[in-house]
Write a protein that holds these residues in place. Structure first.
Motif, PDB file in Angstrom:
ATOM      1  N   GLU A  67     -55.987  40.597  70.555  1.00 48.56           N
ATOM      2  CA  GLU A  67     -56.086  41.814  69.738  1.00 48.56           C
ATOM      3  C   GLU A  67     -56.138  43.080  70.588  1.00 48.56           C
ATOM      4  N   VAL A  68     -56.932  43.068  71.665  1.00 45.80           N
ATOM      5  CA  VAL A  68     -57.185  44.318  72.393  1.00 45.80           C
ATOM      6  C   VAL A  68     -56.229  44.551  73.554  1.00 45.80           C
ATOM      7  N   GLY A  69     -55.593  43.493  74.069  1.00 48.10           N
ATOM      8  CA  GLY A  69     -54.657  43.669  75.167  1.00 48.10           C
ATOM      9  C   GLY A  69     -55.310  43.619  76.534  1.00 48.10           C
ATOM     10  N   PRO A  70     -54.506  43.792  77.596  1.00 43.59           N
ATOM     11  CA  PRO A  70     -54.996  43.587  78.960  1.00 43.59           C
ATOM     12  C   PRO A  70     -55.786  44.741  79.554  1.00 43.59           C
ATOM     13  N   ASP A  71     -55.708  45.914  78.960  1.00 42.52           N
ATOM     14  CA  ASP A  71     -56.309  47.096  79.587  1.00 42.52           C
ATOM     15  C   ASP A  71     -57.494  47.652  78.800  1.00 42.52           C
ATOM     16  N   ALA A  72     -58.123  46.811  78.006  1.00 41.90           N
ATOM     17  CA  ALA A  72     -59.293  47.230  77.244  1.00 41.90           C
ATOM     18  C   ALA A  72     -60.540  47.182  78.118  1.00 41.90           C
ATOM     19  N   PRO A  73     -61.533  48.015  77.827  1.00 43.19           N
ATOM     20  CA  PRO A  73     -62.761  48.009  78.637  1.00 43.19           C
ATOM     21  C   PRO A  73     -63.599  46.768  78.367  1.00 43.19           C
ATOM     22  N   THR A  74     -64.469  46.469  79.311  1.00 45.65           N
ATOM     23  CA  THR A  74     -65.468  45.410  79.153  1.00 45.65           C
ATOM     24  C   THR A  74     -66.804  45.952  79.663  1.00 45.65           C
ATOM     25  N   LEU A  75     -67.858  45.187  79.445  1.00 47.47           N
ATOM     26  CA  LEU A  75     -69.166  45.565  79.982  1.00 47.47           C
ATOM     27  C   LEU A  75     -69.326  45.173  81.443  1.00 47.47           C
ATOM     28  N   CYS A  76     -68.359  44.452  81.996  1.00 49.44           N
ATOM     29  CA  CYS A  76     -68.405  44.074  83.408  1.00 49.44           C
ATOM     30  C   CYS A  76     -67.904  45.258  84.229  1.00 49.44           C
TER      31      CYS A  76
ATOM     32  N   VAL B  12     -71.461  35.245  76.662  1.00 47.74           N
ATOM     33  CA  VAL B  12     -71.724  36.555  77.261  1.00 47.74           C
ATOM     34  C   VAL B  12     -70.426  37.336  77.438  1.00 47.74           C
ATOM     35  N   HIS B  13     -69.381  36.684  77.935  1.00 45.39           N
ATOM     36  CA  HIS B  13     -68.135  37.420  78.171  1.00 45.39           C
ATOM     37  C   HIS B  13     -67.439  37.808  76.861  1.00 45.39           C
ATOM     38  N   HIS B  14     -67.600  37.002  75.828  1.00 44.96           N
ATOM     39  CA  HIS B  14     -67.094  37.414  74.519  1.00 44.96           C
ATOM     40  C   HIS B  14     -67.777  38.710  74.084  1.00 44.96           C
ATOM     41  N   GLU B  15     -69.090  38.764  74.244  1.00 44.52           N
ATOM     42  CA  GLU B  15     -69.814  39.980  73.884  1.00 44.52           C
ATOM     43  C   GLU B  15     -69.478  41.126  74.832  1.00 44.52           C
ATOM     44  N   ASP B  16     -69.116  40.820  76.084  1.00 49.08           N
ATOM     45  CA  ASP B  16     -68.708  41.876  77.015  1.00 49.08           C
ATOM     46  C   ASP B  16     -67.500  42.647  76.489  1.00 49.08           C
ATOM     47  N   VAL B  17     -66.624  41.967  75.803  1.00 50.82           N
ATOM     48  CA  VAL B  17     -65.454  42.635  75.231  1.00 50.82           C
ATOM     49  C   VAL B  17     -65.800  43.253  73.880  1.00 50.82           C
ATOM     50  N   ARG B  18     -66.514  42.519  73.045  1.00 52.80           N
ATOM     51  CA  ARG B  18     -66.894  43.043  71.728  1.00 52.80           C
ATOM     52  C   ARG B  18     -67.668  44.353  71.858  1.00 52.80           C
ATOM     53  N   ARG B  19     -68.655  44.372  72.753  1.00 54.42           N
ATOM     54  CA  ARG B  19     -69.596  45.479  72.797  1.00 54.42           C
ATOM     55  C   ARG B  19     -69.114  46.649  73.663  1.00 54.42           C
ATOM     56  N   ALA B  20     -67.974  46.487  74.279  1.00 54.84           N
ATOM     57  CA  ALA B  20     -67.372  47.618  74.982  1.00 54.84           C
ATOM     58  C   ALA B  20     -66.562  48.491  74.035  1.00 54.84           C
TER      59      ALA B  20
END
Length: 208
Positions: free
Chosen positions: A17-26, A105-113
């Motif tokens: 859905e978000v693609g390769p250049d979306a932010p993360t919490l990492c 955790v990594h799923h939430e890293d993308v969700r919460r960014a």
């Protein structure tokens, strides 16, 4: 399907859905970097050691950057299809033990960014896995805490994970506690303790 498998598939759907250049919490990582990290963990034992061993991180970074440069659909499919056949986590029971917290955790890293995120509804299996992982991981991730720490859930679960003359209670749902002990500030938790003790805990490093 277990928690690890469910979170893997949900994360890959979000990647689509978000693609390769979306932010993360990492810090410093876009989604392509996070996906590449997950592939390195499960396909490149020569590079995976550098995730935890600083002296080997140069090789890890080069291998990870190579994966990150792949076409996005191919990279996501590598994550979605799971580990190489020779990897221990190709066994479902081992995958559940090792990867439940990793993919959650990594799923939430993308969700919460992303703006406007909200915690997901409670899920018995996911919450049980998160509570277990939070208790186990916190003994390492909170090792720098200058105060004692007690994890508590609104439902009444409690675990003292670090001793100290002063105790700080960290209160939240299991997934929120897991994110907190892994150093994510986008975790909805509350603190019980003196303002000084709480501030000292919040200022301490949290992570592997």
């Amino acid at each position: 399907m277990g928690v690890a498998a469910d979170e893997r598939q949900a994360l890959c759907a979000l990647f689509d859905e978000v693609g390769p250049d979306a932010p993360t919490l990492c810090e410093g990582w876009l989604t392509k970097d996070l996906a590449a990290h997950l592939v390195v963990r499960e396909h490149r034992p020569d590079a995976a050691l550098g995730i935890l061993v600083p002296g080997l991180d140069g090789h890890t970074r080069r291998v990870q950057d190579g994966y990150a440069a792949e076409p996005w659909p191919r990279l996501v499919e590598r994550v979605r299809s799971g580990p190489a056949w020779f990897w221990p986590t190709s066994i479902p029971a081992v995958d559940e033990l090792v990867n439940s917290a990793e993919f959650l955790v990594h799923h939430e890293d993308v969700r919460r960014a992303r703006p406007g995120w909200e915690p997901r509804p409670a899920d018995g299996a996911r919450d049980a896995a998160a509570w277990k992982a939070a208790r186990m991981a916190s003994r390492m991730t909170l090792r720098s805490s200058p105060v004692g720490v007690v994890l508590r859930t609104p439902a009444g679960r409690q675990a003292q994970v670090r001793s100290g003359d002063e105790l700080v209670g960290v209160v939240g749902e299991p997934v929120e506690l897991l994110l907190f002990v892994f150093g994510r500030d986008e975790a909805r938790v509350e603190f019980e303790g003196t303002p000084d003790a709480v501030e000292r805990l919040r200022a301490a490093g949290r992570g592997l």
